[in-house]
Design an enzyme around this catalytic site. Structure first.
Site, PDB file in Angstrom:
ATOM      1  N   HIS A  99      -2.358   0.723  -5.087  1.00  0.00           N
ATOM      2  CA  HIS A  99      -1.791  -0.514  -5.651  1.00  0.00           C
ATOM      3  C   HIS A  99      -1.841  -0.409  -7.173  1.00  0.00           C
ATOM      4  O   HIS A  99      -2.894  -0.607  -7.780  1.00  0.00           O
ATOM      5  CB  HIS A  99      -2.569  -1.745  -5.177  1.00  0.00           C
ATOM      6  CG  HIS A  99      -2.306  -2.085  -3.745  1.00  0.00           C
ATOM      7  ND1 HIS A  99      -1.386  -3.027  -3.360  1.00  0.00           N
ATOM      8  CD2 HIS A  99      -2.809  -1.576  -2.605  1.00  0.00           C
ATOM      9  CE1 HIS A  99      -1.345  -3.094  -2.051  1.00  0.00           C
ATOM     10  NE2 HIS A  99      -2.209  -2.230  -1.559  1.00  0.00           N
TER      11      HIS A  99
ATOM     12  N   ALA B 189       2.350  -2.158   4.323  1.00  0.00           N
ATOM     13  CA  ALA B 189       2.060  -1.125   5.312  1.00  0.00           C
ATOM     14  C   ALA B 189       1.423  -1.832   6.494  1.00  0.00           C
ATOM     15  O   ALA B 189       0.585  -2.716   6.301  1.00  0.00           O
ATOM     16  CB  ALA B 189       1.097  -0.097   4.725  1.00  0.00           C
TER      17      ALA B 189
ATOM     18  N   MET C 140      -2.870  -6.846   6.532  1.00  0.00           N
ATOM     19  CA  MET C 140      -3.825  -7.697   5.816  1.00  0.00           C
ATOM     20  C   MET C 140      -3.195  -8.380   4.597  1.00  0.00           C
ATOM     21  O   MET C 140      -3.883  -8.665   3.616  1.00  0.00           O
ATOM     22  CB  MET C 140      -5.026  -6.856   5.352  1.00  0.00           C
ATOM     23  CG  MET C 140      -5.722  -6.100   6.474  1.00  0.00           C
ATOM     24  SD  MET C 140      -6.967  -4.984   5.835  1.00  0.00           S
ATOM     25  CE  MET C 140      -7.319  -3.990   7.300  1.00  0.00           C
ATOM     26  N   SER C 141      -1.900  -8.626   4.668  1.00  0.00           N
ATOM     27  CA  SER C 141      -1.243  -9.260   3.510  1.00  0.00           C
ATOM     28  C   SER C 141      -0.070 -10.106   3.998  1.00  0.00           C
ATOM     29  O   SER C 141      -0.013 -10.495   5.162  1.00  0.00           O
ATOM     30  CB  SER C 141      -0.742  -8.179   2.538  1.00  0.00           C
ATOM     31  OG  SER C 141       0.309  -7.434   3.132  1.00  0.00           O
TER      32      SER C 141
ATOM     33  N   HIS D  31      -7.654   4.490   5.283  1.00  0.00           N
ATOM     34  CA  HIS D  31      -6.697   4.002   4.288  1.00  0.00           C
ATOM     35  C   HIS D  31      -5.891   5.163   3.701  1.00  0.00           C
ATOM     36  O   HIS D  31      -4.705   5.003   3.397  1.00  0.00           O
ATOM     37  CB  HIS D  31      -7.407   3.221   3.178  1.00  0.00           C
ATOM     38  CG  HIS D  31      -6.467   2.719   2.124  1.00  0.00           C
ATOM     39  ND1 HIS D  31      -5.565   1.704   2.351  1.00  0.00           N
ATOM     40  CD2 HIS D  31      -6.253   3.119   0.849  1.00  0.00           C
ATOM     41  CE1 HIS D  31      -4.850   1.488   1.260  1.00  0.00           C
ATOM     42  NE2 HIS D  31      -5.242   2.339   0.330  1.00  0.00           N
TER      43      HIS D  31
ATOM     44  N   HIS E 265      -5.539  -8.879  -2.660  1.00  0.00           N
ATOM     45  CA  HIS E 265      -5.745  -9.289  -1.267  1.00  0.00           C
ATOM     46  C   HIS E 265      -6.911 -10.271  -1.144  1.00  0.00           C
ATOM     47  O   HIS E 265      -7.848 -10.236  -1.953  1.00  0.00           O
ATOM     48  CB  HIS E 265      -6.079  -8.064  -0.395  1.00  0.00           C
ATOM     49  CG  HIS E 265      -5.044  -6.989  -0.442  1.00  0.00           C
ATOM     50  ND1 HIS E 265      -5.018  -6.045  -1.445  1.00  0.00           N
ATOM     51  CD2 HIS E 265      -4.004  -6.710   0.373  1.00  0.00           C
ATOM     52  CE1 HIS E 265      -3.997  -5.222  -1.241  1.00  0.00           C
ATOM     53  NE2 HIS E 265      -3.355  -5.598  -0.160  1.00  0.00           N
TER      54      HIS E 265
ATOM     55  N   TYR F 116      -9.230 -10.043   0.993  1.00  0.00           N
ATOM     56  CA  TYR F 116     -10.472  -9.303   1.281  1.00  0.00           C
ATOM     57  C   TYR F 116     -11.126  -8.726   0.032  1.00  0.00           C
ATOM     58  O   TYR F 116     -12.276  -8.282   0.079  1.00  0.00           O
ATOM     59  CB  TYR F 116     -10.237  -8.197   2.329  1.00  0.00           C
ATOM     60  CG  TYR F 116      -9.267  -7.110   1.923  1.00  0.00           C
ATOM     61  CD1 TYR F 116      -9.606  -6.165   0.954  1.00  0.00           C
ATOM     62  CD2 TYR F 116      -8.019  -7.014   2.514  1.00  0.00           C
ATOM     63  CE1 TYR F 116      -8.723  -5.172   0.571  1.00  0.00           C
ATOM     64  CE2 TYR F 116      -7.125  -6.030   2.143  1.00  0.00           C
ATOM     65  CZ  TYR F 116      -7.480  -5.115   1.176  1.00  0.00           C
ATOM     66  OH  TYR F 116      -6.600  -4.141   0.798  1.00  0.00           O
ATOM     67  N   GLU F 117     -10.412  -8.768  -1.099  1.00  0.00           N
ATOM     68  CA  GLU F 117     -11.039  -8.338  -2.354  1.00  0.00           C
ATOM     69  C   GLU F 117     -11.847  -9.475  -2.975  1.00  0.00           C
ATOM     70  O   GLU F 117     -12.493  -9.286  -4.003  1.00  0.00           O
ATOM     71  CB  GLU F 117      -9.964  -7.855  -3.332  1.00  0.00           C
ATOM     72  CG  GLU F 117      -9.220  -6.620  -2.837  1.00  0.00           C
ATOM     73  CD  GLU F 117      -8.188  -6.146  -3.840  1.00  0.00           C
ATOM     74  OE1 GLU F 117      -8.578  -5.476  -4.808  1.00  0.00           O
ATOM     75  OE2 GLU F 117      -6.988  -6.455  -3.652  1.00  0.00           O
TER      76      GLU F 117
ATOM     77  N   SER G 269       0.810  -1.233   0.000  1.00  0.00           N
ATOM     78  CA  SER G 269       0.000   0.000   0.000  1.00  0.00           C
ATOM     79  C   SER G 269       0.832   1.267   0.000  1.00  0.00           C
ATOM     80  O   SER G 269       1.670   1.478   0.881  1.00  0.00           O
ATOM     81  CB  SER G 269      -0.901   0.046   1.233  1.00  0.00           C
ATOM     82  OG  SER G 269      -1.959  -0.840   1.077  1.00  0.00           O
TER      83      SER G 269
ATOM     84  N   ASN H 104       0.927   3.542  11.232  1.00  0.00           N
ATOM     85  CA  ASN H 104      -0.007   4.078  12.235  1.00  0.00           C
ATOM     86  C   ASN H 104       0.065   3.245  13.505  1.00  0.00           C
ATOM     87  O   ASN H 104       0.488   2.093  13.475  1.00  0.00           O
ATOM     88  CB  ASN H 104      -1.447   4.013  11.686  1.00  0.00           C
ATOM     89  CG  ASN H 104      -1.847   2.592  11.279  1.00  0.00           C
ATOM     90  OD1 ASN H 104      -1.482   2.124  10.201  1.00  0.00           O
ATOM     91  ND2 ASN H 104      -2.537   1.914  12.153  1.00  0.00           N
TER      92      ASN H 104
HETATM   93  N1  HPA Z   1      -4.377  -2.691  10.672  1.00  0.00           N
HETATM   94  C1  HPA Z   1      -4.429  -3.540   9.618  1.00  0.00           C
HETATM   95  N2  HPA Z   1      -3.801  -3.296   8.474  1.00  0.00           N
HETATM   96  C2  HPA Z   1      -3.077  -2.163   8.384  1.00  0.00           C
HETATM   97  C3  HPA Z   1      -2.984  -1.245   9.433  1.00  0.00           C
HETATM   98  C4  HPA Z   1      -3.678  -1.540  10.645  1.00  0.00           C
HETATM   99  O1  HPA Z   1      -3.640  -0.768  11.630  1.00  0.00           O
HETATM  100  N3  HPA Z   1      -2.194  -0.221   9.010  1.00  0.00           N
HETATM  101  C5  HPA Z   1      -1.818  -0.533   7.741  1.00  0.00           C
HETATM  102  N4  HPA Z   1      -2.351  -1.705   7.351  1.00  0.00           N
END
Ligand code: HPA
Length: 265
Positions: free
Chosen positions: A53, A105, A199-200, A235, A75, A77-78, A22, A223
């Protein structure tokens, strides 16, 4: 499958593959340059609809190492299944890659991690409920029950730390998404020993180890995870933070790839 990337790129063999997660797609161009091949021109390659992406394969030499740089990934989730999101790993290994670098990320579960900095993945928790090895096994490709004791190659991590001695390491918890976690889930992940959440990555790492490639995982900490800061997660904020960290990640990736070319372990 060996010839899929040869047909797409005109080159028969590569040494290393990198996937840029990401907000990091621009790094693929910065790293290897040249004209990319859009994923829709690569047989069976899924395309992510997620902003940030790009969906294109860059290729070229980095420090003498023939490198594939995948800008963007699909992903779970897609709606793609585990075999589809890991297809690029098979293509890269079949094209000769012995090293696979997974970037992403990630949120910080460990509040001591620096936001905006890259962090090595030392190990993972696959909490997606999926696995790319489910189904009949082709013993010619890999073992039915592959060992996962050292998914993230210790010597590649040591090489990365020689390039960037300030790098931290943490366990990455891979979740299905796409909703971000609740504060209770983040407390659970901290209890389980996770320092990073995303998530990857975990499925690609499993697939690459299964196929016998060495894996390096690098998260960009974008974050504080849910409940650890008063701000809601978006996002857009993740992608902006990720782009801001890109310069340090580029130096790291360039150093690691050049190190492979110098014959470092
Ligand atoms: N959670 C899940 N996926 C993420 C996060 C998060 O805080 N930050 C970047 N991808």
């Amino acid at each position: 499958m060996r010839r899929v990337l040869e047909r797409a790129t005109g080159r028969a063999r590569f040494d290393a593959a990198v996937v840029l997660g990401s907000g990091l797609s621009d790094l693929a161009r910065a790293l290897v340059g040249g004209a990319p091949v859009p994923y829709h021109r690569i047989e069976g390659m899924p395309r992510s609809a997620v902003p940030g992406h790009e969906g294109a394969l860059y290729y070229g030499d980095v420090g003498g190492v023939a490198t594939l740089a995948f800008a963007g990934r699909a992903h779970l989730y897609e709606g793609y299944d585990a075999r589809v999101v890991t297809r690029w790993v098979d293509l890269a290994v079949d094209a000769g890659c012995r090293v696979v670098v997974l970037t992403n990320a990630a949120g910080a579960v460990d509040t001591a991690l620096e936001i905006g900095a890259p962090c090595l993945v030392s190990d993972h928790l696959n909490l997606t409920g999926h696995n790319p090895l489910v189904g009949p096994n082709d013993d010619a490709r890999g073992p039915r029950f592959p060992d996962m004791s050292n998914v993230y190659d210790p010597s590649l991590r040591a090489l990365a730390r020689r390039v960037d001695p300030d790098l931290r390491e943490a366990v990455y918890a891979g979740l299905l998404g796409p909703s971000y976690e609740t504060p209770a889930e983040i407390r659970m992940l901290a209890t389980l020993g996770a320092g990073l959440v995303g998530m990857s990555t975990v499925l690609e790492a499993i697939r690459a180890r299964y196929l016998g490639a060495r894996v390096l995982g690098v998260s960009v900490v974008t974050n504080l995870a849910a409940g650890l800061s008063p701000e809601p997660l978006t996002h857009d904020d993740v992608a902006v933070a990720s782009r801001r960290a890109a310069a340090r990640l580029e130096t790291l990736l360039r150093g690691v790839l050049s190190g492979l070319g110098d014959g470092a372990p």
